[in-house]
Scaffold this motif. Structure first.
Motif, mmCIF file in Angstrom:
data_model
loop_
_atom_site.group_PDB
_atom_site.id
_atom_site.type_symbol
_atom_site.label_atom_id
_atom_site.label_comp_id
_atom_site.label_asym_id
_atom_site.label_seq_id
_atom_site.Cartn_x
_atom_site.Cartn_y
_atom_site.Cartn_z
ATOM 1 N N GLY B 71 4.478 47.563 43.473
ATOM 2 C CA GLY B 71 5.928 47.647 43.338
ATOM 3 C C GLY B 71 6.356 48.819 42.476
ATOM 4 N N TYR B 72 5.674 48.988 41.330
ATOM 5 C CA TYR B 72 6.134 50.013 40.398
ATOM 6 C C TYR B 72 5.474 51.351 40.634
ATOM 7 N N THR B 73 4.172 51.338 40.996
ATOM 8 C CA THR B 73 3.464 52.608 41.104
ATOM 9 C C THR B 73 3.323 53.064 42.551
ATOM 10 N N GLY B 74 3.599 52.167 43.490
ATOM 11 C CA GLY B 74 3.589 52.570 44.886
ATOM 12 C C GLY B 74 2.210 52.716 45.497
ATOM 13 N N ILE B 75 1.187 52.095 44.867
ATOM 14 C CA ILE B 75 -0.161 52.143 45.441
ATOM 15 C C ILE B 75 -0.424 50.792 46.079
ATOM 16 N N LEU B 76 -0.653 50.795 47.380
ATOM 17 C CA LEU B 76 -0.910 49.526 48.055
ATOM 18 C C LEU B 76 -2.409 49.227 47.988
ATOM 19 N N SER B 77 -2.748 48.190 47.224
ATOM 20 C CA SER B 77 -4.151 47.787 47.154
ATOM 21 C C SER B 77 -4.334 46.552 48.010
ATOM 22 N N LEU B 78 -5.181 46.657 49.008
ATOM 23 C CA LEU B 78 -5.448 45.500 49.867
ATOM 24 C C LEU B 78 -6.748 44.827 49.455
ATOM 25 N N GLY B 79 -7.155 45.067 48.209
ATOM 26 C CA GLY B 79 -8.424 44.483 47.769
ATOM 27 C C GLY B 79 -8.281 43.646 46.512
ATOM 28 N N GLN B 80 -7.055 43.176 46.219
ATOM 29 C CA GLN B 80 -6.880 42.389 44.994
ATOM 30 C C GLN B 80 -7.703 41.105 45.027
ATOM 31 N N GLY B 81 -7.947 40.603 46.230
ATOM 32 C CA GLY B 81 -8.735 39.381 46.350
ATOM 33 C C GLY B 81 -10.119 39.534 45.741
ATOM 34 N N VAL B 82 -10.647 40.739 45.776
ATOM 35 C CA VAL B 82 -11.984 40.968 45.219
ATOM 36 C C VAL B 82 -11.970 40.716 43.716
ATOM 37 N N PHE B 83 -10.948 41.253 43.033
ATOM 38 C CA PHE B 83 -10.881 41.086 41.577
ATOM 39 C C PHE B 83 -10.620 39.631 41.224
ATOM 40 N N PHE B 84 -9.750 39.022 42.018
ATOM 41 C CA PHE B 84 -9.502 37.587 41.851
ATOM 42 C C PHE B 84 -10.816 36.821 41.984
ATOM 43 N N GLY B 85 -11.560 37.160 43.012
ATOM 44 C CA GLY B 85 -12.817 36.473 43.260
ATOM 45 C C GLY B 85 -13.817 36.687 42.136
ATOM 46 N N LEU B 86 -13.878 37.921 41.618
ATOM 47 C CA LEU B 86 -14.827 38.189 40.533
ATOM 48 C C LEU B 86 -14.505 37.300 39.326
ATOM 49 N N GLY B 87 -13.213 37.204 38.990
ATOM 50 C CA GLY B 87 -12.825 36.345 37.868
ATOM 51 C C GLY B 87 -13.163 34.894 38.137
ATOM 52 N N ALA B 88 -12.822 34.447 39.350
ATOM 53 C CA ALA B 88 -13.060 33.043 39.685
ATOM 54 C C ALA B 88 -14.556 32.735 39.696
ATOM 55 N N TYR B 89 -15.351 33.675 40.192
ATOM 56 C CA TYR B 89 -16.798 33.416 40.251
ATOM 57 C C TYR B 89 -17.406 33.392 38.848
ATOM 58 N N CYS B 90 -16.893 34.246 37.949
ATOM 59 C CA CYS B 90 -17.420 34.229 36.584
ATOM 60 C C CYS B 90 -17.212 32.847 35.977
ATOM 61 N N MET B 91 -15.974 32.326 36.082
ATOM 62 C CA MET B 91 -15.708 31.012 35.530
ATOM 63 C C MET B 91 -16.489 29.945 36.305
ATOM 64 N N GLY B 92 -16.544 30.119 37.618
ATOM 65 C CA GLY B 92 -17.271 29.148 38.447
ATOM 66 C C GLY B 92 -18.741 29.085 38.070
ATOM 67 N N MET B 93 -19.326 30.224 37.769
ATOM 68 C CA MET B 93 -20.742 30.235 37.408
ATOM 69 C C MET B 93 -20.953 29.465 36.109
ATOM 70 N N HIS B 94 -20.027 29.665 35.153
ATOM 71 C CA HIS B 94 -20.145 28.910 33.901
ATOM 72 C C HIS B 94 -20.093 27.412 34.191
ATOM 73 N N MET B 95 -19.142 27.015 35.021
ATOM 74 C CA MET B 95 -18.991 25.573 35.284
ATOM 75 C C MET B 95 -20.160 25.029 36.100
ATOM 76 N N MET B 96 -20.749 25.879 36.962
ATOM 77 C CA MET B 96 -21.941 25.443 37.689
ATOM 78 C C MET B 96 -23.071 25.143 36.706
ATOM 79 N N LEU B 97 -23.185 25.983 35.676
ATOM 80 C CA LEU B 97 -24.292 25.818 34.743
ATOM 81 C C LEU B 97 -24.085 24.609 33.840
ATOM 82 N N THR B 98 -22.807 24.243 33.589
ATOM 83 C CA THR B 98 -22.581 23.090 32.713
ATOM 84 C C THR B 98 -22.709 21.780 33.477
#
Lengths: 518, 377
Positions: B71-98
């Motif tokens: 919206g502000y910078t005008g760069i269309l990123s169609l890969g935000q899901g990847v970053f979302f996934g990386l964050g979710a997997y990091c937390m998911g891995m912790h919860m898998m281990l517990t």
């Protein structure tokens, strides 16, 4: 385990056999005098279900030597009533007889698969059949298979000179199928207690293996090259329409994949119409008829898309991408709801199968067809762009839209026609893809991101860029697939494309201009 | 033209009250409605609804980041899901281990590893035994990834359509990699069957309530961060990059650095969103990080209204709310509606819901002004 005489007699009489067990199999002496004498084959038929292994084996031997495929129904009947071990014993016999008959079949495919089966069944009795059949075989590749099978069977014989000759023959034939067996022979020859003849065999086998493996590397290279060409052609056909529109309007049509799907469904519908309303004799020609149908249907969709969506987003490429993506979602779901998930196009017979050009190199016709089609498409586009007045206008608008407009070129009309043409090309791509996969709503999604990459790598406005980029991406894909695997291959290519764009930010063949933004 | 409109909405003052009202409703009123009224009261907010809303708010955090970059910078990123996934997997891995011995196979290893006959925990799983490491990782890993990817992309001036296509390819590649079994990330089934988070049972409504409140606080923080960025000098450069990158260059700025900065911030917010998403939803699979989910994220911002932080939040919540209702009642219809949204919003409402609201406000003010002037007469 030898069953006792009495028990055997009891069993034999129970199944209605009237005969006498002796050292030599004498045709039953004490059977009723009024019955006509049994021929050896008939006798063997009665004995083949015997519990006694040696009796059974002799019967099978007789049947193999003197019987033929006409016995199959009788054998089938015997087999149906027999227990498991007998069924297992009779099975190879029946297979051998069936395949022996099939060696004389008019169909080359049947002859060839019969020869392959006989070779892998490992029954030495098939050697003379195969050799006889090979002598009269007109087809080169069927004869090849027959010789290969015969040599394979000979390799398993006990006579070491025959073994060595067979190994040499397999080497001459570049037979991949012979390698495992020959490796075993080499291992035997290398062991401490190997006899002299065994060592000779091992030497012959080792030479043959070396020969086969060298050939195998070559044929692998050729097949990989062919697969790479085939994938590149698919990418090229898909990217051409995309690239032209991108070059002209600066727009990536995210619904391109779904326009391909439209073309594929148009092919499917044409096929169904031919099936339903035209005589079966004309069915074969449906596929060629479907080509213009696919082109026109997809072009019509493209025209509608341009008129309702893209026209209003001129100069806003990112918004166009989003809007066309929305259209693609709608089209995909519409296809899913209307056609369901299971639709397949039957390739016409002249495109099924393939040609064997060398030992180990088999080229399917549909892939060859796609390679040819991509060449035709490139030629057609070249002619259209550089030898027609529409092409002249398209190129003018590509170079300088405002100037062209001032000179009286109806730029919006050029846009609309070009977009429709690009969509039509997508339809043709969809038509061609029915040959290599199912027609399903996700058809467009399979390769589309690769096609986008091709367009981005190829750059704007030059046909050559698209060609080189699809050859590069398709070729690399297949080249590194064996070592990296399909998934990491894709990742690797993405990395390569990003690195490549470091060097050429707007693709291989960028338009040269003085605009600082470009 | 765009710039002048922007400076209006950037002006301080307006929206301050709305921020506190919305904050009060989300942070205090909604959890109270969940706890206080009896279950059969019409005022009662069920555990399920609160949890679902928490998920939407996690998405809203991601939308804020996407709004910054698109919206502000005008760069269309169609890969935000990847970053979302990386964050979710990091937390998911912790919860898998517990999960520990509570797993189906009773092994210390996650179930899917037992299933895939992995004997030893892969090295990159080991840091995630620690909760702080997981939280930091969920934000830092996407940031690092965005830093490397963005560095190469912006350095060579990949932009516009090119950047969109490259990020889309990134989403496809990530989806393919996460789907593999040999990457030891759970393959197609992803990470699931979480039991607890720092000792609290995830199945307990109280834990979910706390997670909801944490999500609201994170959203508030993210909002303030984004607003601060937008109102800073850097924010003005970002908008300028969108409107004319060339002029920014000629004025002596380096657009690539600003772009990289905002790309990394957006990735961090996406990672934070993923980190909050995983424990609330209880599963993270590659299906959430592919090409299509990444595009859906863009439509949240488009529907809410680009270049408006409130719009991003509004869009994320409303689109997801609509999705959760519609996929429940008319699952076949949802792709039509989603596709239609893409087309209609882009064609007819480029400023989204916020734009519509602004226009209505304007009308009302004009109407009032007209009425006043008539009254004077």
């Amino acid at each position: 385990m030898m069953p006792s005489l009495g028990r055997m007699v009891a069993i034999l009489s129970m199944v209605g056999l009237i005969l006498f067990c002796g050292q030599d199999w004498v045709a039953a002496a004490d059977r009723p005098a009024d019955a006509p004498p049994l021929s050896p084959v008939e006798l063997a038929l009665t004995q083949v279900a015997s519990e006694d292994e040696s009796v059974r084996d002799t019967a099978i031997r007789t049947l193999v030597e003197q019987g033929d495929a006409s016995l199959l129904p009788q054998l089938e009947a015997i087999r149906a009533n027999a227990d498991r071990s007998i069924r297992q014993a009779i099975k190879p016999l029946m297979d051998s007889l069936k395949n022996r008959a099939n060696l004389k079949s008019p169909s080359t495919d049947v002859r060839r698969s019969a020869a392959t089966d006989l070779g892998s069944a490992g029954k030495a009795w098939a050697i003379p059949w195969l050799e006889a059949a090979a002598a009269n075989e007109p087809n080169k590749w069927v004869r090849y298979t027959m010789e290969e099978s015969a040599a394979l069977l000979k390799l398993a014989l006990d006579d070491q000179t025959i073994k060595a000759a067979a190994a040499e023959k397999l080497g001459e034939l570049y037979s991949q199928n012979g390698v495992p067996a020959m490796k075993k022979l080499v291992a035997i020859g290398e062991s401490a207690e190997a006899t002299e003849p065994q060592k000779i065999v091992a030497k012959a086998a080792a030479e043959a293996i070396h020969r086969i493996e060298t050939w195998g590397d070559w044929s692998n290279a050729i097949e990989t090259f062919f697969r790479a060409m085939s994938l590149s052609s698919v990418l090229l056909i898909m990217s051409l329409g995309l690239a032209i529109v991108f070059g002209l309007m600066g727009v990536i049509n995210m619904a391109h994949g779904e326009l391909m799907m439209v073309g594929a469904y148009a092919t499917f519908v044409t096929q169904e119409i031919f099936k339903a309303y035209l005589p079966p004799s004309m069915f074969e020609s449906y596929f060629l008829t479907a080509m213009p149908v696919a082109f026109l249907t997809a072009a019509a969709f493209g025209l509608a898309l341009e008129a309702t969506v893209i026209r209003f987003l001129y100069g806003r490429p990112l918004e166009t991408m989003l809007a066309t993506w929305g259209v693609s979602l709608v089209l995909m779901q519409a296809a899913r709801v209307y056609f369901g998930d299971l639709t397949a196009v039957i390739a016409p017979t002249w495109l099924s199968g393939g040609a064997q050009v060398m030992v180990g190199v088999y080229l399917p016709f549909n892939r060859i067809f796609i390679i040819g089609l991509s060449i035709i498409c490139v030629l057609a586009i070249y002619l259209l762009l550089f030898r027609s007045s529409l092409g002249l206008r398209v190129r003018a608008v590509m170079q300088n839209r405002n100037m062209s407009s001032c000179l009286g070129i109806p730029t919006r009309k050029v846009d609309a026609y070009t977009f429709a043409f690009g969509s039509g090309l997508a339809g043709v791509a969809g038509w061609a893809l029915t040959l290599v996969g199912n027609v399903d709503p996700g058809l467009g999604q399979n390769y589309i991101v690769d096609a986008f990459m091709v367009v981005v790598t190829g750059g704007v406005g030059k046909l050559a860029g698209t060609i080189v980029a699809s050859l590069g991406i398709g070729g690399l894909n297949k080249l590194i697939e064996p070592s990296f695997g399909a998934v990491y291959g894709k990742v690797f290519i993405l990395v390569l494309v990003i690195l490549f764009l470091q060097w050429r930010p707007s693709g291989l063949f960028a338009m040269k201009g003085r605009n600082a933004d470009s | 033209m765009m710039a002048s409109k922007e400076s209006e909405s950037l002006a301080p003052g307006g929206g301050g009250l709305a921020f506190w009202v919305v904050g009060f409703i989300l942070l205090i009123a909604m959890p109270l409605l969940n706890v206080l009224p009896p279950e059969d009261s019409w005022l009662h907010l069920s555990d399920f609804s609160l949890n679902r809303f928490g998920k939407f708010l996690a998405f809203a955090i991601l939308a804020l980041g996407l709004d910054l970059i698109w919206g502000y910078t005008g760069i269309l990123s169609l890969g935000q899901g990847v970053f979302f996934g990386l964050g979710a997997y990091c937390m998911g891995m912790h919860m898998m281990l517990t999960i520990g011995k509570e797993s189906v196979y009773g092994s210390d290893l996650p179930d899917f590893m037992v299933w895939n006959q992995v004997k030893e925990l892969p090295f990159f799983w080991k840091p995630f035994y620690s909760f702080p490491a997981a939280v930091i990782g969920a934000i830092l890993v996407p940031m690092l990834f965005a830093l490397v990817f963005g560095f190469f992309a912006f350095r060579s001036r990949i932009k516009g359509v090119y950047f969109a296509i490259i990020t889309q390819a990134l989403a496809l590649a990530a989806w393919l990699v996460f789907n593999r079994n040999d990457t030891n990330l759970g393959g197609t089934n992803g990470l699931t069957d979480f039991k607890q988070l720092i000792g609290y049972r995830l199945s307990d409504p109280g834990t979910q309530r706390v997670l909801y409140i944490v999500t609201v606080l994170c959203l508030g923080g993210a909002y303030l961060l984004c607003r601060w960025i937008i109102r800073s000098r850097a924010g003005r450069v970002l908008v300028a990059v969108r409107d004319s990158e060339q002029r920014v260059t000629f004025s002596g700025y380096t657009p690539a650095n600003y772009k990289l900065f905002v790309f990394v911030v957006a990735a961090a917010l996406a990672g934070l969103a993923g980190m909050l998403y995983a424990p609330q939803v209880g599963i993270i699979t590659p299906a959430q990080i592919g090409v299509l989910p990444s595009l859906e994220m863009v439509i949240w911002v488009a529907v809410g209204g680009r270049a408006s932080l409130a719009g991003a939040v509004l869009g994320a919540v409303s689109v997801n709310y609509g999705r959760s209702i519609l996929t429940n009642y008319f699952p076949e219809l949802w792709p039509f509606i989603l596709g239609g949204l893409f087309v209609v919003v882009v064609l007819l409402f480029p400023d989204g819901l916020i734009g519509i609201m602004r226009k209505m406000k304007e009308r009302m003010r004009m109407g009032k002004a007209a009425a006043a002037s008539e009254g004077k007469r």
